[in-house]
Design a protein around this motif. Sequence first.
Motif, PDB file in Angstrom:
ATOM      1  N   THR A  44       0.825  -1.201   0.000  1.00  0.00           N
ATOM      2  CA  THR A  44       0.000   0.000   0.000  1.00  0.00           C
ATOM      3  C   THR A  44       0.862   1.255   0.000  1.00  0.00           C
ATOM      4  OG1 THR A  44      -1.766  -1.140   1.217  1.00  0.00           O
ATOM      5  CG2 THR A  44      -1.785   1.269   1.255  1.00  0.00           C
ATOM      6  N   ALA A  45       1.864   1.283   0.890  1.00  0.00           N
ATOM      7  CA  ALA A  45       2.716   2.464   1.005  1.00  0.00           C
ATOM      8  C   ALA A  45       3.505   2.721  -0.273  1.00  0.00           C
ATOM      9  CB  ALA A  45       3.671   2.297   2.185  1.00  0.00           C
ATOM     10  N   ILE A  46       3.987   1.667  -0.915  1.00  0.00           N
ATOM     11  CA  ILE A  46       4.801   1.842  -2.118  1.00  0.00           C
ATOM     12  C   ILE A  46       3.940   2.279  -3.303  1.00  0.00           C
ATOM     13  CG2 ILE A  46       6.254   0.646  -3.792  1.00  0.00           C
ATOM     14  CD1 ILE A  46       7.254  -1.079  -1.422  1.00  0.00           C
ATOM     15  N   THR A  47       2.742   1.706  -3.451  1.00  0.00           N
ATOM     16  CA  THR A  47       1.882   2.129  -4.560  1.00  0.00           C
ATOM     17  C   THR A  47       1.422   3.572  -4.375  1.00  0.00           C
ATOM     18  OG1 THR A  47      -0.057   1.145  -3.441  1.00  0.00           O
ATOM     19  CG2 THR A  47       1.050  -0.175  -5.130  1.00  0.00           C
ATOM     20  N   GLN A  48       1.371   4.036  -3.128  1.00  0.00           N
ATOM     21  CA  GLN A  48       1.013   5.429  -2.888  1.00  0.00           C
ATOM     22  C   GLN A  48       2.073   6.388  -3.416  1.00  0.00           C
ATOM     23  OE1 GLN A  48       0.235   5.442   1.349  1.00  0.00           O
ATOM     24  NE2 GLN A  48      -1.962   5.252   1.048  1.00  0.00           N
ATOM     25  N   SER A  95       3.447  17.706   8.916  1.00  0.00           N
ATOM     26  CA  SER A  95       3.861  16.322   8.682  1.00  0.00           C
ATOM     27  C   SER A  95       4.359  15.638   9.954  1.00  0.00           C
ATOM     28  CB  SER A  95       4.978  16.283   7.620  1.00  0.00           C
ATOM     29  OG  SER A  95       4.529  16.824   6.399  1.00  0.00           O
ATOM     30  N   LEU A  96       4.620  16.399  11.001  1.00  0.00           N
ATOM     31  CA  LEU A  96       5.182  15.825  12.222  1.00  0.00           C
ATOM     32  C   LEU A  96       4.268  14.807  12.907  1.00  0.00           C
ATOM     33  CD1 LEU A  96       6.881  18.994  13.801  1.00  0.00           C
ATOM     34  CD2 LEU A  96       7.964  17.118  12.531  1.00  0.00           C
ATOM     35  N   ILE A 207       2.381  14.799   0.625  1.00  0.00           N
ATOM     36  CA  ILE A 207       3.576  14.444  -0.148  1.00  0.00           C
ATOM     37  C   ILE A 207       4.727  13.958   0.734  1.00  0.00           C
ATOM     38  CG2 ILE A 207       5.370  15.320  -1.697  1.00  0.00           C
ATOM     39  CD1 ILE A 207       3.227  17.128  -2.934  1.00  0.00           C
ATOM     40  N   PRO A 208       5.182  14.729   1.748  1.00  0.00           N
ATOM     41  CA  PRO A 208       6.309  14.241   2.564  1.00  0.00           C
ATOM     42  C   PRO A 208       5.994  12.932   3.289  1.00  0.00           C
ATOM     43  CG  PRO A 208       5.927  16.585   2.943  1.00  0.00           C
ATOM     44  CD  PRO A 208       4.753  16.077   2.177  1.00  0.00           C
ATOM     45  N   ALA A 209       4.785  12.840   3.862  1.00  0.00           N
ATOM     46  CA  ALA A 209       4.423  11.658   4.642  1.00  0.00           C
ATOM     47  C   ALA A 209       4.359  10.408   3.772  1.00  0.00           C
ATOM     48  CB  ALA A 209       3.077  11.883   5.329  1.00  0.00           C
ATOM     49  N   VAL A 210       3.720  10.521   2.618  1.00  0.00           N
ATOM     50  CA  VAL A 210       3.554   9.347   1.754  1.00  0.00           C
ATOM     51  C   VAL A 210       4.887   8.912   1.157  1.00  0.00           C
ATOM     52  CG1 VAL A 210       2.509   8.496  -0.372  1.00  0.00           C
ATOM     53  CG2 VAL A 210       1.152   9.833   1.234  1.00  0.00           C
ATOM     54  N   LEU A 211       5.694   9.873   0.705  1.00  0.00           N
ATOM     55  CA  LEU A 211       6.987   9.521   0.131  1.00  0.00           C
ATOM     56  C   LEU A 211       7.900   8.889   1.187  1.00  0.00           C
ATOM     57  CD1 LEU A 211       7.759  12.543  -2.234  1.00  0.00           C
ATOM     58  CD2 LEU A 211       6.823  10.300  -2.807  1.00  0.00           C
ATOM     59  N   ALA A 212       7.882   9.459   2.399  1.00  0.00           N
ATOM     60  CA  ALA A 212       8.712   8.904   3.474  1.00  0.00           C
ATOM     61  C   ALA A 212       8.259   7.495   3.829  1.00  0.00           C
ATOM     62  CB  ALA A 212       8.649   9.804   4.700  1.00  0.00           C
TER      63      ALA A 212
END
Length: 290
Positions: A44-48, A95-96, A207-212
């Motif tokens: 899920t995280a990678i496809t995001q 994002s914190l 963006i930062p949360a999903v990419l991280a």
Amino acid sequence: MIWFESFVLGLVQGLTEFLPISSSAHLRLTAAFAGWQDPGAAFTAITQIGTEAAVIIYFRKDIGRIISMWARSLFNRALRHDHDAQMGWLVIVGSLPIGVLGITLKDAIEGPFRDLRLIATTLIVMGVVLGIADRLAARDEKGGRHRAAKQRKTLTDLGVKDGLLYGVCQAMALIPGVSRSGATISGGLFMGYTRESAARYSFLLAIPAVLASGVYELKDAGQGHVAWGPTIFATIVAFVVGYAVIAWFMRFISNKSFMPFVIYRILLGIVLFALVAAGVLAPHAGETAG
């Protein structure tokens, strides 16, 4: 995982990521209804990452302007009052919460939080919350017999307090069924922002949360039944479909209500509860990912 499964799951990810109906819940439910194994949190995280790439391209001018002004403001004090420079800091601040809670609750996210009964509950509860927030926004925009229309806030009014509250709302999406966009947009509407402003900041904040999260989960990709090839294919499908959906969604919310999504969430939650209660689906159907 076979290629057909990865195509379907990538399609579901792209279709649902930006709509307030929870992409993680729909990936989980697609696997359960089809009798497939749960693709898992790593998939899920990678496809995001694919859908966030769509966000980056769609909002590339805004993102480029924000990053440029934020970086320049680090060395030029006079630029620190610029709206774009402040937006850079606000995305970091917002994002914190999800960063801290994502690490703290990692085991629960990959285990108990994927229970279909919990997903049904969050679908219904957040559907009601989104419906109330949408009605408040509509009341302000249209006014009424005994009250004038109220001007709602835009992103130029965004400050640290609201940015942090947005972040807390986004962190709720760690629970499948809540929906990242649904939670942050609802929070924005309750704080008095316009639909478009709430959605725009929701997408930028993700963006930062999903990419991280996607980069962090790369270490678990290719393990168990989910191989690298299908994962990458699903990510590409999610990107293509996601870009089309975000373009449509930004036009839709400019003059439409969120009520169709509210009704859909509530009905899906009720159906899911009924299927689990009838024994058609087990609460942990297809949950083992490896």
